[in-house]
Design a protein around this motif. Sequence first.
Motif, PDB file in Angstrom:
ATOM      1  N   ASN A  55       0.808  -1.213   0.000  1.00  7.64           N
ATOM      2  CA  ASN A  55       0.000   0.000   0.000  1.00  7.64           C
ATOM      3  C   ASN A  55       0.845   1.268   0.000  1.00  7.64           C
ATOM      4  O   ASN A  55       0.414   2.299  -0.492  1.00  7.64           O
ATOM      5  CB  ASN A  55      -0.931   0.034   1.217  1.00  7.64           C
ATOM      6  N   GLY A  56       2.021   1.193   0.603  1.00  4.70           N
ATOM      7  CA  GLY A  56       2.935   2.328   0.569  1.00  4.70           C
ATOM      8  C   GLY A  56       2.638   3.424   1.567  1.00  4.70           C
ATOM      9  O   GLY A  56       3.416   4.366   1.691  1.00  4.70           O
ATOM     10  N   GLY A  57       1.542   3.344   2.308  1.00  3.16           N
ATOM     11  CA  GLY A  57       1.244   4.396   3.275  1.00  3.16           C
ATOM     12  C   GLY A  57       1.700   4.011   4.669  1.00  3.16           C
ATOM     13  O   GLY A  57       2.564   3.148   4.845  1.00  3.16           O
ATOM     14  N   ALA A  58       1.105   4.651   5.672  1.00  2.00           N
ATOM     15  CA  ALA A  58       1.443   4.331   7.055  1.00  2.00           C
ATOM     16  C   ALA A  58       0.953   2.923   7.371  1.00  2.00           C
ATOM     17  O   ALA A  58       0.001   2.428   6.775  1.00  2.00           O
ATOM     18  CB  ALA A  58       0.777   5.331   7.986  1.00  2.00           C
ATOM     19  N   CYS A  59       1.626   2.261   8.323  1.00  2.00           N
ATOM     20  CA  CYS A  59       1.310   0.872   8.635  1.00  2.00           C
ATOM     21  C   CYS A  59       0.663   0.801  10.016  1.00  2.00           C
ATOM     22  O   CYS A  59       1.286   0.394  10.983  1.00  2.00           O
ATOM     23  CB  CYS A  59       2.583   0.044   8.594  1.00  2.00           C
ATOM     24  N   TRP A  60      -0.604   1.235  10.096  1.00  2.00           N
ATOM     25  CA  TRP A  60      -1.269   1.233  11.406  1.00  2.00           C
ATOM     26  C   TRP A  60      -1.520  -0.185  11.876  1.00  2.00           C
ATOM     27  O   TRP A  60      -1.756  -0.416  13.067  1.00  2.00           O
ATOM     28  CB  TRP A  60      -2.557   2.033  11.356  1.00  2.00           C
ATOM     29  N   ALA A  61      -1.486  -1.144  10.946  1.00  2.00           N
ATOM     30  CA  ALA A  61      -1.644  -2.541  11.334  1.00  2.00           C
ATOM     31  C   ALA A  61      -0.560  -2.938  12.336  1.00  2.00           C
ATOM     32  O   ALA A  61      -0.822  -3.672  13.293  1.00  2.00           O
ATOM     33  CB  ALA A  61      -1.557  -3.428  10.104  1.00  2.00           C
ATOM     34  N   PHE A  62       0.640  -2.408  12.122  1.00  2.00           N
ATOM     35  CA  PHE A  62       1.748  -2.689  13.040  1.00  2.00           C
ATOM     36  C   PHE A  62       1.430  -2.176  14.438  1.00  2.00           C
ATOM     37  O   PHE A  62       1.611  -2.877  15.432  1.00  2.00           O
ATOM     38  CB  PHE A  62       3.010  -2.037  12.482  1.00  2.00           C
ATOM     39  N   VAL A  63       0.890  -0.940  14.491  1.00  2.00           N
ATOM     40  CA  VAL A  63       0.581  -0.352  15.792  1.00  2.00           C
ATOM     41  C   VAL A  63      -0.495  -1.171  16.496  1.00  2.00           C
ATOM     42  O   VAL A  63      -0.388  -1.456  17.695  1.00  2.00           O
ATOM     43  CB  VAL A  63       0.149   1.116  15.637  1.00  2.00           C
ATOM     44  N   SER A  64      -1.532  -1.593  15.730  1.00  2.00           N
ATOM     45  CA  SER A  64      -2.600  -2.316  16.430  1.00  2.00           C
ATOM     46  C   SER A  64      -2.117  -3.707  16.828  1.00  2.00           C
ATOM     47  O   SER A  64      -2.516  -4.230  17.868  1.00  2.00           O
ATOM     48  CB  SER A  64      -3.873  -2.365  15.584  1.00  2.00           C
ATOM     49  N   ALA A  65      -1.195  -4.292  16.047  1.00  2.00           N
ATOM     50  CA  ALA A  65      -0.662  -5.602  16.438  1.00  2.00           C
ATOM     51  C   ALA A  65       0.168  -5.489  17.710  1.00  2.00           C
ATOM     52  O   ALA A  65       0.211  -6.416  18.521  1.00  2.00           O
ATOM     53  CB  ALA A  65       0.187  -6.174  15.308  1.00  2.00           C
ATOM     54  N   ARG A  66       0.843  -4.356  17.891  1.00  2.00           N
ATOM     55  CA  ARG A  66       1.736  -4.189  19.045  1.00  2.00           C
ATOM     56  C   ARG A  66       1.103  -3.374  20.161  1.00  2.00           C
ATOM     57  O   ARG A  66       1.804  -2.996  21.098  1.00  2.00           O
ATOM     58  CB  ARG A  66       3.026  -3.483  18.597  1.00  2.00           C
ATOM     59  N   TRP A  67      -0.174  -3.031  20.034  1.00  2.00           N
ATOM     60  CA  TRP A  67      -0.810  -2.096  20.955  1.00  2.00           C
ATOM     61  C   TRP A  67      -0.558  -2.489  22.413  1.00  2.00           C
ATOM     62  O   TRP A  67      -0.148  -1.658  23.230  1.00  2.00           O
ATOM     63  CB  TRP A  67      -2.303  -2.030  20.653  1.00  2.00           C
ATOM     64  N   GLY A  68      -0.784  -3.756  22.742  1.00  4.42           N
ATOM     65  CA  GLY A  68      -0.619  -4.221  24.117  1.00  4.42           C
ATOM     66  C   GLY A  68       0.776  -3.957  24.641  1.00  4.42           C
ATOM     67  O   GLY A  68       0.952  -3.466  25.759  1.00  4.42           O
ATOM     68  N   GLN A  69       1.761  -4.242  23.806  1.00  2.15           N
ATOM     69  CA  GLN A  69       3.144  -4.022  24.238  1.00  2.15           C
ATOM     70  C   GLN A  69       3.441  -2.530  24.384  1.00  2.15           C
ATOM     71  O   GLN A  69       4.129  -2.127  25.319  1.00  2.15           O
ATOM     72  CB  GLN A  69       4.082  -4.616  23.195  1.00  2.15           C
ATOM     73  N   PHE A  70       2.940  -1.731  23.445  1.00  2.00           N
ATOM     74  CA  PHE A  70       3.218  -0.300  23.508  1.00  2.00           C
ATOM     75  C   PHE A  70       2.668   0.306  24.792  1.00  2.00           C
ATOM     76  O   PHE A  70       3.249   1.213  25.356  1.00  2.00           O
ATOM     77  CB  PHE A  70       2.585   0.423  22.306  1.00  2.00           C
ATOM     78  N   ILE A  71       1.498  -0.205  25.248  1.00  2.00           N
ATOM     79  CA  ILE A  71       0.901   0.383  26.442  1.00  2.00           C
ATOM     80  C   ILE A  71       1.457  -0.253  27.714  1.00  2.00           C
ATOM     81  O   ILE A  71       1.811   0.430  28.667  1.00  2.00           O
ATOM     82  CB  ILE A  71      -0.636   0.229  26.422  1.00  2.00           C
ATOM     83  N   TYR A  72       1.542  -1.591  27.757  1.00  4.08           N
ATOM     84  CA  TYR A  72       1.865  -2.271  29.013  1.00  4.08           C
ATOM     85  C   TYR A  72       3.275  -2.837  29.066  1.00  4.08           C
ATOM     86  O   TYR A  72       3.666  -3.406  30.072  1.00  4.08           O
ATOM     87  CB  TYR A  72       0.880  -3.424  29.247  1.00  4.08           C
ATOM     88  N   GLY A  73       4.047  -2.770  27.988  1.00  2.38           N
ATOM     89  CA  GLY A  73       5.366  -3.386  28.010  1.00  2.38           C
ATOM     90  C   GLY A  73       5.226  -4.894  28.073  1.00  2.38           C
ATOM     91  O   GLY A  73       4.400  -5.476  27.375  1.00  2.38           O
ATOM     92  N   PHE A  74       6.005  -5.540  28.936  1.00  6.55           N
ATOM     93  CA  PHE A  74       5.956  -6.997  29.040  1.00  6.55           C
ATOM     94  C   PHE A  74       5.142  -7.434  30.259  1.00  6.55           C
ATOM     95  O   PHE A  74       5.337  -8.523  30.797  1.00  6.55           O
ATOM     96  CB  PHE A  74       7.374  -7.562  29.105  1.00  6.55           C
TER      97      PHE A  74
END
Lengths: 366, 392
Positions: A70-89
């Motif tokens: 698609n060539g645009g931003a990859c929000w799929a990555f953010v939603s896949a990692r959402w839990g880690q981004f907020i809570y870490g491990f």
Amino acid sequence: MATDHTAFLPPPVVSAGPLAWMRRNLFTDWRQTALTLIVLYAVIRGVPPLLGWLFVDATWQGTRDDCVANGGACWAFVSARWGQFIYGFYPADERWRVNVTFAMLALSVVPLVLPMVRGKGWIIGFLLTLYPVLAFCLLYGGVFGLPVVETARWGGFMLTLVVAITGIVGSLPIGILLALGRRSNMPAIRTFCTLFIELFRAVPLITVLFMASVMLPLFLPTGFSLDKLLRALIGVAVFNGALMAEVVRGGLQAIPKGQYEAATAAGMGYWRMMGFVILPQALRLVIPGLVNTWVAIIKDTTLVLIIGLFDLLGIVQAGVADANWLSASVTKTGYVFAAMGFWILCFSLSRYSMYLERRLGLGASR
Amino acid sequence: MTAPVLPPRQIFWTRRRVKSLVVQAVFLGGLAWLFYFLFANTTANLQRQGIASGFGFLSQRAGFDVSLSFLPFTSDSSYGRAFWVAVVNALVLSALGIVLATVLGFGLGLARVSKNWLIARLATVYIEIFRNIPLLLQLFFWYFAILRQLPGPKESLVLADLVILNNRGLYMPRPQVDQSGWVIMVCFAAGLCMALVMTLRARQQRLKTGHGPKCWFWWPIGLFALPLTAYVLSGASLSFVIPELRGFNYRGGMLMLPEMLAALLGLGFYISAAIGEIVRSGIQGVDRGQVEAASALGLGRRDIMRLVVLPQAMRIIIPPLATQYLSLAKNTSLAAAIAFPEIISIVAGTTLTQTGQALEAITLAMLFYMSVSLSIAAVMNFLNYRVLRHGN
């Protein structure tokens, strides 16, 4: 001899409406017109591709290959990692503890922003004393039958908040004590506090964090070790305490001498005078300065990643280096996402500080 | 006969003084005990872990390479040499960053107070974006998300065949002069001095009499005409080495590494946002009557800004500007995170890991930052004093 000047006046130019506004604010003379046109061209060339990247060409669900296609931003990555981004491990079963901590913070901050709520002092008191203790008990566990979650598993946005709040809460008492010490009559204490403040103000936070992470273990008795996060938190609190001291000192200097004299005449001792007369006024004066320092503290929390802690930025950086997601669009998206998170926090806090400044300024001039 | 009224006897040992002395004695005692405690622990720990102490390691062979160095440096050079390489790198980065941030920042500040709605709005957006995102994040963005993602040498972005940008860095033409090139440099320096002297003389005369000779034309003469004449007359050959694609990479010309470029962009943009706000508040801090008076005298908008507002605004601007310069110099330490070889990455990073001498390495790093902070503070204090005292 009277002349009728009105006869020679040109017809009135448009002085209201959008056309007049544009003439006044965009096309005043040929130089302004040229500038406006150049800038307008740049905006037209720059903004649509940016919006296209952010939304139109963006991938909302899928894998790396979809994002690359698609060539645009990859929000799929953010939603896949959402839990880690907020809570870490943080263990998934225990994440409700983090949520409760967040909720308590949000519930106490909302009334602070609303002007009609009374008793803000109590809320601030709760946030500065009881809340950190409660939050620590909840997050670390080991009490009320909560299982212990080692600090090595803390990370993401939660760790950013932990470092920021410890920095804010810890630096205030340190700053007040140092500021009082710097204005003390006792030469030994004054010299020590001045040296301490100037030393920490002259070096960057990184050196202090390095000091806390590699030098502090050498200073402590053999066999006695401090948690890595705790060491970083001590570094952050002491460093920002020195910065805070200068803000508080500004407030102390603005209090008229009569206040000190009146308090002394009323038979108050030093601590009573400071605690009940001087500091309440001085701190009130420097609230905007304090909030600005808090913004700086929040921005500085990112530095803990250099000594190996995974705050929001650290975990995003680790995420974009993951072999399953490695690509240019994921890297850009990751950093843009982290930037948005920090921007919202810092921008709203700095706007709040400006609002307070206006309000307190109004109060003073009334 | 009445006895003369004696002033009340001054007792040295008042309760207050005794209390103060006791408190200070206890404080100093506690401090001494703390230092002794830390010192004893440290020596015990160092001995137990078998770490050497002292700065002897500075003369040992470093054994690592540095990607960017303005001093001759090989892996056979000493740790001490590596320290100086790091010092020069950090200073060069600070100096370039200060120039970029100041130019951008003053532009932004002027744009913020511009009558042009579009320009004022854009400047506001720029400032609010760049000052509310952590610097480290901005550095990562420029380095990892932009510069490292650029295409390789074969698909470089090329501007007029002179400036080339790819994932190896930014290539620019390098000026090259032959033996008699020093004549041009001397003429340039002489021209600069001449222009400065003429401007100062003109200003002195203006201050004394109210009328000064015009002096602006000395600048193009000194900076361009004189060196150019010397260049033509001396027959020196000035050429530019233009980077060329040979094989898999560009050769020749000046190369600015992506680490350096990212650090410069990050620091410059971040600090320029802060400077923009400082300049704006400085300009708005000048009394409105000054503008009205200048306007009544018939000065144009540009002249009002240049001759009346800015000189007075500088008095408000300089102290916080000094703070921002200090902050920029200290923030060069963050460039360590994108592998720019400065103090933190070389001294507190590689040297510390290789020798294990944490105490000495961190102390060296802190000493460097402290001396930079003190020097910048001293220079800005001097400048502040000049502006306060003599006006512009």
